[in-house]
Design a protein around this motif. Structure first.
Motif, short mmCIF file in Angstrom:
data_model
loop_
_atom_site.label_atom_id
_atom_site.label_comp_id
_atom_site.label_asym_id
_atom_site.label_seq_id
_atom_site.Cartn_x
_atom_site.Cartn_y
_atom_site.Cartn_z
N GLY A 223 0.81 -1.21 0.00
CA GLY A 223 0.00 0.00 0.00
C GLY A 223 0.84 1.26 0.00
O GLY A 223 0.57 2.21 -0.73
N PHE A 224 1.89 1.26 0.80
CA PHE A 224 2.73 2.45 0.94
C PHE A 224 3.47 2.77 -0.36
O PHE A 224 3.63 3.95 -0.71
CB PHE A 224 3.73 2.24 2.08
CG PHE A 224 4.60 3.43 2.35
CD1 PHE A 224 4.09 4.56 2.97
CD2 PHE A 224 5.94 3.43 2.00
CE1 PHE A 224 4.89 5.66 3.23
CE2 PHE A 224 6.75 4.53 2.26
CZ PHE A 224 6.22 5.65 2.88
N PHE A 225 3.91 1.74 -1.07
CA PHE A 225 4.67 1.95 -2.30
C PHE A 225 3.78 1.93 -3.55
O PHE A 225 4.30 1.93 -4.67
CB PHE A 225 5.78 0.91 -2.43
CG PHE A 225 6.86 1.06 -1.39
CD1 PHE A 225 7.46 2.28 -1.16
CD2 PHE A 225 7.26 -0.03 -0.64
CE1 PHE A 225 8.45 2.42 -0.21
CE2 PHE A 225 8.25 0.10 0.33
CZ PHE A 225 8.84 1.34 0.54
N LEU A 226 2.47 1.91 -3.35
CA LEU A 226 1.50 2.00 -4.46
C LEU A 226 1.74 0.93 -5.52
O LEU A 226 1.69 1.19 -6.73
CB LEU A 226 1.58 3.39 -5.12
CG LEU A 226 1.46 4.60 -4.18
CD1 LEU A 226 1.60 5.89 -4.97
CD2 LEU A 226 0.12 4.57 -3.44
N THR A 227 1.99 -0.30 -5.07
CA THR A 227 2.31 -1.37 -6.02
C THR A 227 1.15 -1.72 -6.93
O THR A 227 1.35 -2.34 -7.98
CB THR A 227 2.76 -2.63 -5.26
OG1 THR A 227 1.75 -3.00 -4.31
CG2 THR A 227 4.06 -2.39 -4.52
N GLY A 228 -0.07 -1.34 -6.56
CA GLY A 228 -1.22 -1.60 -7.42
C GLY A 228 -1.31 -0.65 -8.60
O GLY A 228 -2.17 -0.83 -9.47
N HIS A 229 -0.45 0.36 -8.63
CA HIS A 229 -0.45 1.35 -9.71
C HIS A 229 0.94 1.38 -10.33
O HIS A 229 1.83 2.12 -9.86
CB HIS A 229 -0.83 2.73 -9.17
CG HIS A 229 -2.10 2.75 -8.39
ND1 HIS A 229 -3.33 2.88 -8.99
CD2 HIS A 229 -2.32 2.62 -7.06
CE1 HIS A 229 -4.27 2.85 -8.05
NE2 HIS A 229 -3.69 2.69 -6.87
N GLY A 265 9.28 -5.45 -0.41
CA GLY A 265 8.00 -4.86 -0.03
C GLY A 265 7.27 -4.17 -1.17
O GLY A 265 6.09 -3.85 -1.04
N GLY A 266 7.98 -3.89 -2.27
CA GLY A 266 7.30 -3.33 -3.42
C GLY A 266 7.78 -1.99 -3.91
O GLY A 266 7.22 -1.45 -4.87
N ILE A 267 8.81 -1.39 -3.30
CA ILE A 267 9.31 -0.11 -3.81
C ILE A 267 9.87 -0.30 -5.21
O ILE A 267 10.35 -1.39 -5.56
CB ILE A 267 10.40 0.46 -2.86
CG1 ILE A 267 10.70 1.93 -3.20
CG2 ILE A 267 11.67 -0.37 -2.93
CD1 ILE A 267 11.62 2.60 -2.20
N SER A 268 9.81 0.74 -6.02
CA SER A 268 10.28 0.64 -7.40
C SER A 268 11.79 0.50 -7.46
O SER A 268 12.52 0.78 -6.50
CB SER A 268 9.85 1.89 -8.18
OG SER A 268 10.54 3.04 -7.71
N PHE A 269 12.27 0.07 -8.62
CA PHE A 269 13.71 -0.09 -8.84
C PHE A 269 14.44 1.23 -8.61
O PHE A 269 15.44 1.29 -7.89
CB PHE A 269 13.93 -0.59 -10.27
CG PHE A 269 15.36 -0.95 -10.58
CD1 PHE A 269 15.87 -2.18 -10.21
CD2 PHE A 269 16.18 -0.07 -11.27
CE1 PHE A 269 17.19 -2.53 -10.51
CE2 PHE A 269 17.49 -0.40 -11.58
CZ PHE A 269 18.00 -1.63 -11.20
N GLY A 270 13.92 2.30 -9.21
CA GLY A 270 14.52 3.62 -9.01
C GLY A 270 14.41 4.08 -7.58
O GLY A 270 15.26 4.83 -7.09
N GLY A 271 13.36 3.65 -6.88
CA GLY A 271 13.20 4.00 -5.48
C GLY A 271 14.30 3.42 -4.61
O GLY A 271 14.78 4.06 -3.67
N VAL A 272 14.70 2.18 -4.91
CA VAL A 272 15.81 1.55 -4.18
C VAL A 272 17.10 2.34 -4.39
O VAL A 272 17.85 2.62 -3.44
CB VAL A 272 16.01 0.09 -4.62
CG1 VAL A 272 17.26 -0.50 -3.99
CG2 VAL A 272 14.80 -0.75 -4.25
#
Length: 395
Positions: A223-229, A265-272
């Motif tokens: 939910g926090f990393f908006l993985t559904g979008h 947890g679902g953060i994007s590649f660029g987010g890492v």
């Protein structure tokens, strides 16, 4: 039960530490060798301006130096005071924590080789973005104030680590200097002092990562990393990644275990990537910027470093997504809570033996007194790490 939960978190943290131990020893060993043969005066002489070639040299020298964020910040100030260009000093600082060998090896082990490649591509991108931001926005008045503050004496031993120069004196070839008695002593001192400077951050990062992996449900991260979008998550990741880094207080290599948890947890590649790059704007380091350069420069550095890490995260995401290199699966190594007999165990035993040789050399050549001087607050410990270090130590 609470006790079971704590034991589970500690088990995960311990297994992650065991997984990366040999890589840490290799990385710190190579870093110690570089620092033992490259003189500090040479570094200062090469960083006198902000030209692209100079920034490239700064990045290369930084990549071979300390991986401790606190030491990197202190060293950048020392270089700035001795005549290095401010932009070159900051480029050296970024490279010192984001382009070092040990970081790349641990990223490959815990998260994936793609992140290692992203780190070594994104690091120079961040330096270029930072240099452009400085050229466009850094005013002469602010730079003058920063230099005046940097030249003032500070209470305590804030830049003892920065003042440390354990490079081998004398002539001869690289091999002769390295294999000499003085060379071995220099390498051993840098090696142990680097460990002493980084262990708090490393332990903190492992404990935080273990706790989050054990206690925070995957649903929260999704939910926090908006993985559904899919599109929104790629926009959101680099923006929020540095914020998580600032709030976690974990810097340098210590944030890699947490990066693995965030990736699962679902953060994007660029987010890492942006998260890892933000190790130089955690709250304790922002406070050190305030002490080194004044509060205005501290806020300026915080803003520009944040912006540069976000832009680097976006550009790396675009490059790797376009090349089809973004991993489709999220299997970072954070869930194993056991130590087994495998190649990792063999490598750990071999390199622990080599580390033992360096530690014994360190203790036999005046290391006990140096370690005693490293007590106190975390920032003092980091920067007093080399306070007793001399230019060289005779065997």
């Amino acid at each position: 039960m609470v006790l079971d939960a704590i034991i589970h978190a500690l088990a995960i943290a311990g297994s992650m530490a065991w997984e990366i131990l040999w890589a840490l020893i290799v990385g710190f060993g190579l870093s110690a060798i570089v620092q033992a043969v490259v003189r500090r005066s040479t570094v200062v002489r090469l960083l006198g301006d902000g030209r692209p070639r100079t920034l490239a040299v700064a990045a290369g020298l930084g990549a071979g130096s300390s991986s401790c964020s606190y030491a990197a910040v202190a060293l950048a100030r020392s270089l700035f005071r001795k005549g290095a260009d401010f932009t070159a000093a900051m480029a050296f600082e970024v490279a010192s924590t984001n382009l070092v060998i040990e970081l790349g090896v641990i990223l490959a082990l815990l998260v994936g080789w793609q992140f290692t490649v992203a780190e070594f591509i994104g690091g120079p991108i961040m330096i270029v973005v930072l240099a452009l931001l400085f050229r466009l926005t850094l005013r002469a008045r602010l730079l003058r104030q920063a230099r005046e503050q940097a030249d003032r004496g500070l209470s305590g031993s804030m830049e003892g680590h920065a003042a440390m120069d354990m490079s081998v004196h004398g002539g001869g070839t690289f091999r002769r200097r390295l294999l000499s008695r003085e060379g071995l002593t220099s390498v051993s001192h840098v090696f142990v002092m680097e460990w002493a400077a980084i262990w708090r951050d490393l332990a903190g990062g492992l404990l935080i990562a273990g706790a989050i992996a054990a206690w925070v449900p995957d649903a929260f991260w999704r939910g926090f990393f908006l993985t559904g979008h899919p599109l929104l998550s790629k926009v959101w990741g680099p923006l929020v990644g540095p914020v998580v880094a600032v709030a976690s207080f974990v810097c340098s290599i210590g944030n890699v275990p947490l990066a693995a948890v965030l990736w699962n947890g679902g953060i994007s590649f660029g987010g890492v990537v942006a998260f890892i790059f933000a190790d130089l704007i955690i709250l304790p380091i922002i406070n050190i910027y305030r002490r080194y350069y004044g509060w205005r420069t501290a806020l300026y550095l915080t803003g520009t470093f944040y912006a540069a890490s976000v832009v680097a995260g976006y550009l790396v995401e675009l490059l790797f997504d376009g090349a089809g290199l973004v991993p489709s699966q999220r299997h970072a190594r954070v869930a194993e809570a056991a130590i087994t007999w495998n190649y990792t165990t063999v490598l750990n035993i071999v390199f622990l033996a080599l580390a033992g040789v360096l530690v014994v050399r360190f203790l036999r050549t005046g290391g006990v007194g140096m370690l005693r001087m490293m007590g106190g607050a975390p920032d003092a410990g980091h920067e007093r790490g080399g306070g007793a270090g001399h230019a060289h130590h005779h065997a």
